[in-house]
Design an enzyme around this catalytic site. Sequence first.
Site, PDB file in Angstrom:
ATOM      1  N   GLY A  25       0.800  -1.218   0.000  1.00 62.16           N
ATOM      2  CA  GLY A  25       0.000   0.000   0.000  1.00 62.16           C
ATOM      3  C   GLY A  25       0.834   1.270   0.000  1.00 62.16           C
ATOM      4  CB  SER A  27       0.900   3.783  -4.869  1.00 63.44           C
ATOM      5  OG  SER A  27       0.837   4.713  -5.921  1.00 63.44           O
ATOM      6  CG  LEU A  28      -0.971   9.845  -1.037  1.00 54.06           C
ATOM      7  CD1 LEU A  28      -1.940   9.320   0.010  1.00 54.06           C
ATOM      8  CD2 LEU A  28      -0.161  11.024  -0.494  1.00 54.06           C
ATOM      9  N   GLY A  29      -2.775   7.953  -3.366  1.00 57.78           N
ATOM     10  CA  GLY A  29      -3.607   8.376  -4.487  1.00 57.78           C
ATOM     11  C   GLY A  29      -4.042   7.236  -5.380  1.00 57.78           C
ATOM     12  CD  GLU A 167       4.716   9.174 -11.273  1.00 56.29           C
ATOM     13  OE1 GLU A 167       4.036   8.151 -11.338  1.00 56.29           O
ATOM     14  OE2 GLU A 167       5.297   9.534 -10.214  1.00 56.29           O
ATOM     15  CG  HIS A 235      -0.053   7.375 -13.785  1.00 58.21           C
ATOM     16  ND1 HIS A 235       0.288   6.135 -13.273  1.00 58.21           N
ATOM     17  CD2 HIS A 235       0.900   8.224 -13.344  1.00 58.21           C
ATOM     18  CE1 HIS A 235       1.398   6.237 -12.557  1.00 58.21           C
ATOM     19  NE2 HIS A 235       1.783   7.492 -12.585  1.00 58.21           N
ATOM     20  CG  ASP A 237      -2.069   4.841 -17.861  1.00 63.83           C
ATOM     21  OD1 ASP A 237      -2.456   5.106 -16.707  1.00 63.83           O
ATOM     22  OD2 ASP A 237      -1.092   4.109 -18.098  1.00 63.83           O
ATOM     23  CB  CYS A 352      -0.412  -0.267 -15.503  1.00 67.58           C
ATOM     24  SG  CYS A 352      -1.360   1.123 -14.875  1.00 67.58           S
TER      25      CYS A 352
END
Length: 425
Positions: A25, A27-29, A167, A235, A237, A352
């Site tokens: 866990g 990755s904030l957001g 990114e 992102h 995408d 991704c």
Amino acid sequence: MERGAVSLSEINFDGIVGPTHNYAGLSLGNIASASHGGDPSYPRAAALQGVAKMRGNLDRLGVQGFLLPLPRPNTLLAESLHYSGTEPAALRAAPWSASSMWTANAATVSPAPDTADGRCHLTPANLVTMLHRAQEWPDTKRQLDLAFADREHFAVHGPVPPTFGDEGAANHMRLCEGHSAKGVEVFVYGRPGGRFPARQHEQASRLVARAHGLDPDACVFVEQNPAAIEAGAFHNDVVAVANEGVLFTHAEAFADQAGAYEAIRAAFPALEIVEVPASAVSLAEAIRTYLFNAQLVTRPDQSMALIVPEECRESEAVWGWCENMVASNGPIREVIPVDVRQSMANGGGPACLRLRVVCDPATVHPRFLLDEAQADLIESVIAKHWPEQIDPSDISAVDASDGLASDVIAARTALLAALDLENLI
């Protein structure tokens, strides 16, 4: 080299899911990552799902590439964090991150028809917003330098300087009449100051465009919708994808949706927009199912297919819209679900997992191009060496097992040896 003189192919380079795939866990957001933080992960199943997706695209498209897991745990990062037992578990988990599997963040790629020197340019993403990802670019660049070593056809740059977060291709789209034709490149950035970090900086995108020698009149810079970022579209995408002349997008993808369309159309008049209205699929449902984190591809018969996560078929709203879209006889002629559930649980769908590179396959290092024999070999190594399960406590606890570290290092080494790429150890 005269542009257009060689017929170019779009090659999807998928990341092989590494043996440390886990749900810490970090990755904030990223709503999916946060919601599954603390769950057990299944690295072997994740990697085999990824290879199955690659096999499917090899069969559909005739060409498929791959990139390898990066060395984990990253002992240099771990040493620099000076563990004492008082630090947060997230700091202990960061050196184990397998997030390089999402190669859409490996680099931004500008094909030869778009660039001033007629070479394909690649800039590895610096990923500075998140510690667990910021460690990736040096090893990613090593692979890009090897896979695209032909300097007559490729230029591999260094990353954008820190402060300007970059990114990669997850915030970049290309529109063109055909992959061999000159295209228009669309860079999507976020504004800081919201609930979640905006990971793509506008100046990072502009710097990449200059480094790649792009025609300023064939570049469009568009702001992502802050509401989409807050909803979990960390992102672009996650809310939009393009292929050749088609932009497939949610109606709430951009800060100024009409203005974005107008700017793109000014540079690429032949633009065809397939927009999903919020009344049909809410932004939340689009993000939950990753409808737009799909591979929009051109098949050998020139028809387009949309490769989506299996979760899309399980959503009444999303699948109903997809069926109606196909029935409407528009540019997207088929929607193909694939099982990448282990990746989805950590916030990464089919798009991704791949980096799109338009080039002549003959100019790529052949060991990075998949065939059926290589797929069999990769699967056999994964089945033998990848851990079946990892719990977050296995990597974040103060007394995390040295045995697990030895096992995952040996697993990656076995894969590199099998593929005759041991110089990446």
